[in-house]
Design a protein around this motif. Sequence first.
Motif, short mmCIF file in Angstrom:
data_model
loop_
_atom_site.label_atom_id
_atom_site.label_comp_id
_atom_site.label_asym_id
_atom_site.label_seq_id
_atom_site.Cartn_x
_atom_site.Cartn_y
_atom_site.Cartn_z
N THR A 123 -14.30 -6.17 38.21
CA THR A 123 -13.39 -5.49 37.29
C THR A 123 -14.08 -4.37 36.53
O THR A 123 -15.30 -4.33 36.42
N GLU A 124 -13.26 -3.45 36.00
CA GLU A 124 -13.72 -2.40 35.09
C GLU A 124 -13.04 -2.64 33.75
O GLU A 124 -11.82 -2.80 33.69
N PHE A 125 -13.82 -2.64 32.67
CA PHE A 125 -13.30 -2.95 31.34
C PHE A 125 -13.47 -1.74 30.42
O PHE A 125 -14.50 -1.05 30.47
N SER A 126 -12.45 -1.46 29.62
CA SER A 126 -12.58 -0.41 28.61
C SER A 126 -11.83 -0.83 27.36
O SER A 126 -10.87 -1.60 27.42
N VAL A 127 -12.27 -0.31 26.21
CA VAL A 127 -11.63 -0.64 24.95
C VAL A 127 -11.73 0.55 24.01
O VAL A 127 -12.70 1.31 24.05
N THR A 128 -10.70 0.76 23.20
CA THR A 128 -10.74 1.77 22.15
C THR A 128 -10.39 1.12 20.82
O THR A 128 -9.52 0.24 20.77
N TYR A 129 -11.11 1.52 19.77
CA TYR A 129 -10.85 1.04 18.41
C TYR A 129 -10.28 2.19 17.58
O TYR A 129 -10.78 3.31 17.65
N GLU A 130 -9.27 1.90 16.79
CA GLU A 130 -8.70 2.89 15.87
C GLU A 130 -8.32 2.20 14.57
O GLU A 130 -7.88 1.05 14.58
N HIS A 131 -8.49 2.91 13.48
CA HIS A 131 -8.00 2.41 12.20
C HIS A 131 -6.63 3.03 11.96
O HIS A 131 -6.47 4.26 12.01
N VAL A 132 -5.62 2.19 11.73
CA VAL A 132 -4.26 2.66 11.54
C VAL A 132 -3.68 2.01 10.29
O VAL A 132 -4.14 0.95 9.84
N ALA A 133 -2.66 2.63 9.74
CA ALA A 133 -1.96 2.08 8.57
C ALA A 133 -0.86 1.13 9.05
O ALA A 133 -0.14 1.43 10.01
N ALA A 134 -0.75 -0.01 8.41
CA ALA A 134 0.27 -0.99 8.78
C ALA A 134 1.66 -0.42 8.56
O ALA A 134 1.98 0.06 7.46
N ASN A 135 2.49 -0.47 9.61
CA ASN A 135 3.88 -0.06 9.43
C ASN A 135 4.65 -1.23 8.82
O ASN A 135 4.09 -2.30 8.53
N ALA A 136 5.94 -1.04 8.61
CA ALA A 136 6.73 -2.07 7.93
C ALA A 136 6.73 -3.39 8.69
O ALA A 136 6.62 -4.47 8.09
N GLU A 137 6.84 -3.31 10.02
CA GLU A 137 6.90 -4.54 10.83
C GLU A 137 5.59 -5.32 10.74
O GLU A 137 5.59 -6.53 10.50
N LEU A 138 4.45 -4.63 10.93
CA LEU A 138 3.17 -5.32 10.89
C LEU A 138 2.83 -5.79 9.47
O LEU A 138 2.25 -6.87 9.28
N ALA A 139 3.18 -4.99 8.49
CA ALA A 139 2.95 -5.40 7.10
C ALA A 139 3.69 -6.70 6.80
O ALA A 139 3.16 -7.59 6.12
N ASN A 140 4.90 -6.82 7.33
CA ASN A 140 5.67 -8.04 7.11
C ASN A 140 5.02 -9.24 7.80
O ASN A 140 4.99 -10.35 7.25
N GLU A 141 4.49 -9.02 9.01
CA GLU A 141 3.84 -10.11 9.74
C GLU A 141 2.58 -10.59 9.01
O GLU A 141 2.34 -11.80 8.89
N PHE A 142 1.78 -9.65 8.52
CA PHE A 142 0.52 -10.01 7.87
C PHE A 142 0.69 -10.33 6.38
O PHE A 142 -0.27 -10.74 5.74
N LYS A 143 1.91 -10.11 5.87
CA LYS A 143 2.18 -10.32 4.44
C LYS A 143 1.24 -9.46 3.59
O LYS A 143 0.61 -9.92 2.64
N VAL A 144 1.17 -8.17 3.95
CA VAL A 144 0.38 -7.19 3.21
C VAL A 144 1.27 -6.00 2.89
O VAL A 144 2.40 -5.91 3.37
N LYS A 145 0.77 -5.08 2.10
CA LYS A 145 1.52 -3.89 1.76
C LYS A 145 1.53 -2.92 2.95
O LYS A 145 0.55 -2.81 3.68
N ALA A 146 2.65 -2.23 3.13
CA ALA A 146 2.70 -1.16 4.13
C ALA A 146 1.60 -0.15 3.82
O ALA A 146 1.38 0.20 2.66
#
Length: 284
Positions: A123-146
């Motif tokens: 297999t060939e493996f690749s990964v990318t990391y990015e810092h993003v701001a939580a949108n409303a949906e993810l903020a609700n899942e993590f119980k954090v501020k948007a």
Amino acid sequence: MTSRTSRSSALHDRIADDLRTRIGAGEYGPGASLPPMRELQAQWKCSDGPVRDALAILKGEGLITVSRGAPARVRIQPDRKEHSIAVTPEVAQAYKDLALRSEAERSSTGTVELSIGVPLSETEFSVTYEHVAANAELANEFKVKAGTDLLRRTYRTSRKETGKLMLFSVSHIPTFLIESNPALLDPKNEPWPGGHWHQLYTVGIEIDRLENVITAIQPTTIERQDWGMDHGVPLLCLRSLSIDILGRVVEVAYSTYPADRTEIRYTQQLTRWPDVPAKSPEES
């Protein structure tokens, strides 16, 4: 098999239904050519338009493949066991317990082997990391501020021989949960032996349970090319919430799988009735 369309239906629908029925009955097996365009026109006493429309319907359903200058063929279905999603406590526990094994064991056994039985060397493996701001949906899942900082990680595993995707997933984790271990913020440390289970273990997080939801989505043109998918085949999207022993959602991940080469296996363990002795077949 009988036709499902009435004589009042559009001609192209009746042609498509007739061919679909014949394919389902085995008259045209996997890889077999359908009758040529002119033969179908003569059979149905029509121009090429209704026949082309009928073939387009079957192509969109994933039943046939159509190539320029060649007759339409019945599509050969891939092996559904190429991707096996086992939604069972035993499989999840195997992933979790791998985090406690030695680095040598964790390095030699990864998601690819556990998921589809393919050695890492193929297999060939690749990964990318990015810092993003939580949108409303993810903020609700993590119980954090948007707007809370999240680490988004995109993983791709392809087969060396063909270059086609085998595994694809996108993960989101609140940065504040893992920043105490800087190694977790550096993509150069991927693939991480033991996966996200061990990554979270290094910052004192133990996953208690996974909550999974599977839906079907239509792939984009690029996704079809990446996976080597035919038209008419949807993608299955597995949305997984990792919940720790404190009841917190610590990761939201999305994985996609071509529906025509994926099987989903799950176990439902039922509780025995109290004080009800089992009967033999003769007593029933």
